[in-house]
Design a protein around this motif. Sequence first.
Motif, PDB file in Angstrom:
ATOM      1  N   LYS A  68       0.664  -1.393  -0.033  1.00  0.00           N
ATOM      2  CA  LYS A  68      -0.278  -0.025  -0.039  1.00  0.00           C
ATOM      3  C   LYS A  68       0.824   1.605  -0.324  1.00  0.00           C
ATOM      4  N   SER A  69       1.587   1.245   0.601  1.00  0.00           N
ATOM      5  CA  SER A  69       2.886   2.860   0.861  1.00  0.00           C
ATOM      6  C   SER A  69       3.671   2.679  -0.118  1.00  0.00           C
ATOM      7  N   ALA A  70       4.313   0.918  -0.958  1.00  0.00           N
ATOM      8  CA  ALA A  70       4.924   1.619  -2.415  1.00  0.00           C
ATOM      9  C   ALA A  70       3.570   2.403  -3.272  1.00  0.00           C
ATOM     10  N   LEU A  71       2.805   1.741  -3.494  1.00  0.00           N
ATOM     11  CA  LEU A  71       2.022   2.039  -4.585  1.00  0.00           C
ATOM     12  C   LEU A  71       1.265   3.832  -4.297  1.00  0.00           C
ATOM     13  N   ALA A  72       1.288   3.749  -2.982  1.00  0.00           N
ATOM     14  CA  ALA A  72       0.969   5.436  -2.445  1.00  0.00           C
ATOM     15  C   ALA A  72       1.827   6.728  -2.749  1.00  0.00           C
ATOM     16  N   GLY A  73       3.200   5.863  -2.758  1.00  0.00           N
ATOM     17  CA  GLY A  73       4.050   6.819  -2.855  1.00  0.00           C
ATOM     18  C   GLY A  73       4.707   7.559  -2.032  1.00  0.00           C
ATOM     19  N   LEU A  74       4.412   6.413  -0.766  1.00  0.00           N
ATOM     20  CA  LEU A  74       4.866   7.119   0.673  1.00  0.00           C
ATOM     21  C   LEU A  74       6.365   6.472   0.576  1.00  0.00           C
ATOM     22  N   ALA A 280     -10.880  -3.367  -8.171  1.00  0.00           N
ATOM     23  CA  ALA A 280      -9.471  -2.612  -7.671  1.00  0.00           C
ATOM     24  C   ALA A 280      -9.199  -3.262  -6.429  1.00  0.00           C
ATOM     25  N   PRO A 281      -7.554  -3.720  -6.494  1.00  0.00           N
ATOM     26  CA  PRO A 281      -6.867  -3.891  -5.409  1.00  0.00           C
ATOM     27  C   PRO A 281      -7.349  -3.195  -4.173  1.00  0.00           C
ATOM     28  N   ASP A 282      -7.238  -4.084  -2.828  1.00  0.00           N
ATOM     29  CA  ASP A 282      -7.564  -3.351  -1.639  1.00  0.00           C
ATOM     30  C   ASP A 282      -6.484  -1.962  -1.420  1.00  0.00           C
ATOM     31  N   PHE A 283      -5.332  -2.862  -1.633  1.00  0.00           N
ATOM     32  CA  PHE A 283      -4.137  -2.234  -1.293  1.00  0.00           C
ATOM     33  C   PHE A 283      -3.971  -0.901  -1.935  1.00  0.00           C
ATOM     34  N   VAL A 284      -4.593  -0.436  -2.742  1.00  0.00           N
ATOM     35  CA  VAL A 284      -4.652   0.934  -3.756  1.00  0.00           C
ATOM     36  C   VAL A 284      -5.441   1.300  -3.349  1.00  0.00           C
ATOM     37  N   ILE A 285      -6.835   1.128  -3.947  1.00  0.00           N
ATOM     38  CA  ILE A 285      -7.847   2.149  -3.060  1.00  0.00           C
ATOM     39  C   ILE A 285      -8.323   2.108  -1.990  1.00  0.00           C
ATOM     40  N   ASN A 286      -7.449   1.347  -0.971  1.00  0.00           N
ATOM     41  CA  ASN A 286      -7.706   1.981   0.536  1.00  0.00           C
ATOM     42  C   ASN A 286      -6.665   2.940   0.972  1.00  0.00           C
ATOM     43  N   ALA A 287      -6.019   3.541   0.058  1.00  0.00           N
ATOM     44  CA  ALA A 287      -4.852   3.749   0.744  1.00  0.00           C
ATOM     45  C   ALA A 287      -4.725   5.140   1.844  1.00  0.00           C
ATOM     46  N   GLY A 288      -5.974   5.466   1.102  1.00  0.00           N
ATOM     47  CA  GLY A 288      -6.083   7.260   1.793  1.00  0.00           C
ATOM     48  C   GLY A 288      -6.007   7.407   2.661  1.00  0.00           C
ATOM     49  N   GLY A 289      -5.851   6.555   4.225  1.00  0.00           N
ATOM     50  CA  GLY A 289      -5.884   6.419   5.487  1.00  0.00           C
ATOM     51  C   GLY A 289      -4.589   6.761   5.613  1.00  0.00           C
ATOM     52  N   ILE A 290      -3.498   5.926   4.961  1.00  0.00           N
ATOM     53  CA  ILE A 290      -2.250   5.866   5.715  1.00  0.00           C
ATOM     54  C   ILE A 290      -1.707   7.300   4.931  1.00  0.00           C
ATOM     55  N   ILE A 291      -1.711   7.750   3.965  1.00  0.00           N
ATOM     56  CA  ILE A 291      -1.639   8.664   3.283  1.00  0.00           C
ATOM     57  C   ILE A 291      -1.817  10.006   4.312  1.00  0.00           C
ATOM     58  N   ASP A 292      -3.099   9.976   5.070  1.00  0.00           N
ATOM     59  CA  ASP A 292      -3.465  11.205   5.967  1.00  0.00           C
ATOM     60  C   ASP A 292      -2.182  10.779   6.927  1.00  0.00           C
ATOM     61  N   VAL A 293      -2.472   9.887   7.514  1.00  0.00           N
ATOM     62  CA  VAL A 293      -0.926   9.637   9.024  1.00  0.00           C
ATOM     63  C   VAL A 293       0.044  10.133   8.533  1.00  0.00           C
ATOM     64  N   TYR A 294       0.580   9.674   7.112  1.00  0.00           N
ATOM     65  CA  TYR A 294       1.892   9.467   6.834  1.00  0.00           C
ATOM     66  C   TYR A 294       2.040  11.680   7.078  1.00  0.00           C
ATOM     67  N   TYR A 295       1.540  12.171   6.175  1.00  0.00           N
ATOM     68  CA  TYR A 295       1.349  13.987   6.464  1.00  0.00           C
ATOM     69  C   TYR A 295       0.793  14.454   8.256  1.00  0.00           C
ATOM     70  N   GLN A 296       0.529  13.669   9.136  1.00  0.00           N
ATOM     71  CA  GLN A 296       0.124  14.217  10.348  1.00  0.00           C
ATOM     72  C   GLN A 296       1.556  13.563  10.833  1.00  0.00           C
TER      73      GLN A 296
END
Length: 351
Positions: A68-74, A280-296
Amino acid sequence: MSVFNSSHYDDHELVSFCQDARSGLRAIVAVHNSNLGPALGGCRMFPYANDDHALDDVLRLSKGMTYKSALAGLPLGGGKAVIIGDPASLKSRDLLLAMGQFVNDLGGRYITAEDSGTTVTDLKIIAERTSYVSGVVEGGRFGGDPSPYTAQGVFLGIKAALAFKHGSDDLSGVRVAVQGAGAVGRHLIELLIAEGAIVFAADVNVKHCQLAQQSGAVVIPCDHIMGFDTDVLAPCAMGASLNADSVEIIRAGIVAGAANNQLASNAQGERLLRRGILYAPDFVINAGGIIDVYYQRAEGGSTKTAAHLSNISSSLLEIFTQSAASGLSTVAIAEQLAEDIFLNGLRVKAA
């Protein structure tokens, strides 16, 4: 319990167990891969049937976080924690403090966050014993809760899937069945209805059903959701709902939801492809939460989260296109793309 013989063990870097007799804490932390950065992932609390089920869950979830983090660019690795027990009866301040000490003793190899069975309030108690916590930022639109951002990412992903399959992302009149109307599902339902979708919801929790109905969804029985006649099926409950039996009764043309580990195995991804169902692979589509906590954690706020969420749509469209061209399932394509990033040690920067 044998960690190394588990079918879900994938050369994990760390699997650590903790028991605190005074508080009743029994927990497992798994770090799958940290090539791109420290492992960040939620802390789940669930009444697992046995310890083996808990181990399998934390291994699968931590691996999914790496992808998830890899494909989200984190610049993050993948980790997860599970607390074994019913959050309604076992959770206490002492247990959460003990969990905080457990995380702290790992020295930063794992950073925890909210997940099923835990809340922002729980994470603030954990944070009394460790600084390795994310998703507890005061203020902001959602007060540190990443669930709405997960829902927003899934919403954008559904629109991307509609655009790819039907040539338009217009949700007006589109029938969407949401399995699970909890923290993420509830927000997703609201977003879909606001855009004109006709939403059907199912949940084992009566209160969740009532809230979904108040938002404008039609509540249907849980055992009807998989085979319900709808355009989009959005699994937003626990994992492995897409198994050898359920994939045969799905009538939706698109499966796109927030749950982690939706596929019981990758064989179900292949079967969905053969049936003409866009997944839609789950670890791609549900990355919004990890994106948010990264920026927090990185910036003390989530001001850049919304802009970064658009990456979810573009990643999905790339995956859908490559799947159609190659004949490989969308999950196979997504895993290949993620592995190219974290196994080859490619440098990743957040937007």
